[in-house]
Scaffold this active site. Structure first.
Site, mmCIF file in Angstrom:
data_model
loop_
_atom_site.group_PDB
_atom_site.id
_atom_site.type_symbol
_atom_site.label_atom_id
_atom_site.label_comp_id
_atom_site.label_asym_id
_atom_site.label_seq_id
_atom_site.Cartn_x
_atom_site.Cartn_y
_atom_site.Cartn_z
ATOM 1 N N SER A 23 70.194 29.296 -2.071
ATOM 2 C CA SER A 23 69.081 30.070 -1.518
ATOM 3 C C SER A 23 69.538 31.100 -0.489
ATOM 4 C CB SER A 23 68.047 29.135 -0.879
ATOM 5 O OG SER A 23 68.649 28.367 0.143
ATOM 6 N N ASN A 110 65.858 19.509 6.580
ATOM 7 C CA ASN A 110 64.422 19.489 6.276
ATOM 8 C C ASN A 110 63.574 19.917 7.468
ATOM 9 O OD1 ASN A 110 65.434 18.464 3.949
ATOM 10 N ND2 ASN A 110 64.592 16.395 4.182
ATOM 11 N N THR A 155 25.515 52.517 -3.589
ATOM 12 C CA THR A 155 25.450 51.139 -4.062
ATOM 13 C C THR A 155 25.555 51.247 -5.581
ATOM 14 O OG1 THR A 155 23.046 51.095 -4.305
ATOM 15 C CG2 THR A 155 23.927 50.410 -2.151
ATOM 16 N N HIS A 156 26.215 50.311 -6.202
ATOM 17 C CA HIS A 156 26.480 50.381 -7.662
ATOM 18 C C HIS A 156 27.230 51.664 -8.027
ATOM 19 C CE1 HIS A 156 23.370 47.196 -8.005
ATOM 20 N NE2 HIS A 156 22.766 47.927 -7.077
ATOM 21 N N SER A 277 53.100 66.034 -10.739
ATOM 22 C CA SER A 277 53.343 65.482 -12.060
ATOM 23 C C SER A 277 54.550 66.200 -12.644
ATOM 24 C CB SER A 277 52.119 65.709 -12.940
ATOM 25 O OG SER A 277 52.491 65.763 -14.294
ATOM 26 N N LYS A 283 48.909 69.192 -10.657
ATOM 27 C CA LYS A 283 48.469 67.881 -10.144
ATOM 28 C C LYS A 283 48.824 67.620 -8.676
ATOM 29 C CE LYS A 283 46.714 64.944 -12.084
ATOM 30 N NZ LYS A 283 47.191 63.964 -13.060
ATOM 31 N N ASN A 285 48.640 64.039 -6.874
ATOM 32 C CA ASN A 285 48.289 62.643 -7.144
ATOM 33 C C ASN A 285 48.328 61.785 -5.878
ATOM 34 O OD1 ASN A 285 47.934 63.137 -9.876
ATOM 35 N ND2 ASN A 285 50.086 62.741 -10.342
ATOM 36 N N GLU A 290 47.306 54.610 -4.589
ATOM 37 C CA GLU A 290 47.339 53.763 -5.790
ATOM 38 C C GLU A 290 48.292 52.585 -5.611
ATOM 39 O OE1 GLU A 290 46.718 56.606 -9.510
ATOM 40 O OE2 GLU A 290 48.096 57.421 -8.027
ATOM 41 N N GLN A 322 61.783 24.933 -1.308
ATOM 42 C CA GLN A 322 62.627 26.114 -1.131
ATOM 43 C C GLN A 322 61.967 27.343 -1.751
ATOM 44 O OE1 GLN A 322 67.045 25.762 -1.114
ATOM 45 N NE2 GLN A 322 66.902 26.832 -3.073
ATOM 46 N N LYS A 325 59.877 30.537 0.265
ATOM 47 C CA LYS A 325 60.362 31.666 1.058
ATOM 48 C C LYS A 325 60.192 33.026 0.406
ATOM 49 C CE LYS A 325 63.420 28.565 3.206
ATOM 50 N NZ LYS A 325 62.939 27.587 2.179
#
Ligand code: ARG
Length: 457
Positions: A23, A110, A155-156, A277, A283, A285, A290, A322, A325
């Site tokens: 590890s 431990n 709303t919606h 792009s 573009k 973006n 995102e 283990q 982590k």
């Protein structure tokens, strides 16, 4: 040097077993906490007479020099060491010899790993609290800068009622404030010392756990040694808090994506935070937003991964633990990066007042205000709703806003209408009329802004 647990074995481990068990490649992240924990442990051992002063000095000096070399990047991560605990102990033995062989008295990996992980998690809870406060402040400043701007509230995802942009932004500040409370709350349960639980049963040696607890700044010692070595609730709680942060971030990012979209055109992305792009020259973006939205997937995935690891584990320590982590490290790193980037991004977002006015002009956003106006005049709400609805239908048929109807048309539907009604029919003025506590009214939002500024300063 051979393995630190090699005593009872005749032959060596299979190379694949070694690689699988390893590890160090990720838990080297814990070097600082491992050394801090070991120094506190050694000091306590010397206090109770399990380590003499000279040996303690040698151990402390050795560990301090190892820490310096770690910080300077001078400790190679030799995979011959199973994990960070083995690496530090092996390194210490190479540096100071015999006294190093006393460090692991009354300790097991431990309780050691549980302690390291609690120290690490506690410091990251504090870091992320700071990151959240910084993002809150960036949003509050943006809300303040744009405090006059009225936009459609939805709303919606249908235009519903006019709201102040500041009100919309402060909704996220509320969410992040709850996130900070959640982190503070699980920090209390993180801040408990497992060390001294040893492998699972405690020890026959006369250790002083309270002393170690004070040295490492924990608020209490774990009560039950079996629980102490197997409890990962603090990791689950942290990942749950981070998952909710990720969800809030994702919703905020989505709102900003909509605002900056070609359809909305309400806000514009600064060049520093837009991407182009490779084929479409025009573009701009919103990759940052995102990714902020998308990274919620891995944070929530981390929470689910750990919950599945823990389900059905028998007491006490199992090597499955283990697996706690990597999800935790990844979720913390991801959350830190997302919050830091958004904090820099939001101040650069610019809003288009004309476009906001244009968006407000369609969709009869003032219809509810009109109904409430009639209620003020004494009309039952259901009747007012019906009348406002009839007026919307008429306006729609004539393709005008509600304010485009003549007073005669209003009076034809109800004789009580007077000129005064037109005051309520300007969506941009709606915040002048909202008056309930917590509303998008100008006064209420100004008060909320002032309160946040004070709280975050
Ligand atoms: N690398 C281990 C972990 O992360 C440390 C504890 C190992 N304990 C043991 N009994 N093998 O959980």
């Amino acid at each position: 040097m051979g393995k630190l647990w090699k005593g009872r074995f005749k032959s060596s481990t299979h190379p694949l077993m070694e690689e699988f068990n390893q590890s160090l490649r990720f838990d080297h992240e814990l070097w600082r906490q491992d050394i801090e924990g070991s120094i506190a442990h050694a000091k306590m051992l010397s206090e109770v007479g399990l380590l003499d002063k000279a040996d303690f000095k040698a151990i402390q000096g050795g560990l301090t020099s190892i820490a310096q070399d770690f910080a300077a990047g001078n400790i190679p991560l030799d995979p011959a060491n199973e994990d960070i605990h083995m690496l530090v102990e092996t390194e210490l033995t190479a540096r100071i010899g015999e006294p190093a062989r006393r460090l692991h008295t009354a300790r097991s990996r431990n309780d050691q790993v549980a302690t390291d992980l609690r120290l690490w998690t506690r410091s990251k809870q504090d870091l992320l609290d700071k990151r959240l406060a910084q993002l809150e402040l960036a949003l509050v400043k943006l809300a303040d800068r744009e405090k006059k701007l009225v936009i459609p509230g939805y709303t919606h995802l249908q235009r519903a009622q006019p709201v102040l942009l500041a009100h919309h932004l402060l909704a996220y500040v509320e969410m992040f404030a709850r996130d900070r409370e959640r982190l503070a709350d699980c920090r209390r349960r993180t801040n408990v010392l497992p060390l001294g639980a040893c492998a699972l049963a405690g020890t026959t040696l006369p250790i002083d756990r309270e002393s170690t607890q004070r040295k490492l700044g924990f608020a209490a010692i774990a009560n039950n040694s079996m629980d102490a070595v197997s409890d990962r609730d603090f990791v689950v709680e942290t990942l749950a808090a981070l998952s909710l942060i990720a969800i809030h971030v994702s919703r905020l990012a989505e709102d900003a994506i909509l605002w900056t979209s070609s359809e909305w055109r309400l806000a514009r992305l600064d060049d520093a935070w837009s991407t182009g792009s490779s084929i479409m020259p025009q573009k701009r973006n919103p990759d940052l937003l995102e990714l902020a939205r998308g990274k919620s997937g891995r944070v929530i995935g981390s929470l689910v991964a750990l919950l599945v690891v823990l389900k059905g584990l028998p007491l006490a320590y199992d090597k499955d633990l283990q697996e706690d982590k990597e999800p935790l490290f990844d979720a913390v790193k991801t959350t830190d990066a997302v919050l830091s980037a958004l904090t820099e991004f939001f101040p650069t977002l610019t809003f288009d007042q004309d476009r906001a006015t244009e968006l407000l002009s369609g969709g009869f956003l003032d219809a509810t205000l009109l109904a409430e106006y009639l209620v003020e005049k004494g009309m039952p709400f259901r009747t007012a709703h019906d009348i406002s609805g009839q007026l919307v239908r008429q306006a729609e048929e004539r393709d005008v806003p509600l304010s485009g109807l003549t007073l005669t048309e209003f009076q034809a539907i109800h004789p009580d209408f007077t000129r005064e009604v037109y005051e309520r029919l300007d969506p941009a003025r709606a915040p002048d009329f909202y008056r309930s506590a917590g509303s998008s009214g100008r006064r209420q939002v100004a008060r909320a802004l002032a309160a946040w500024k004070k709280r975050l300063s």
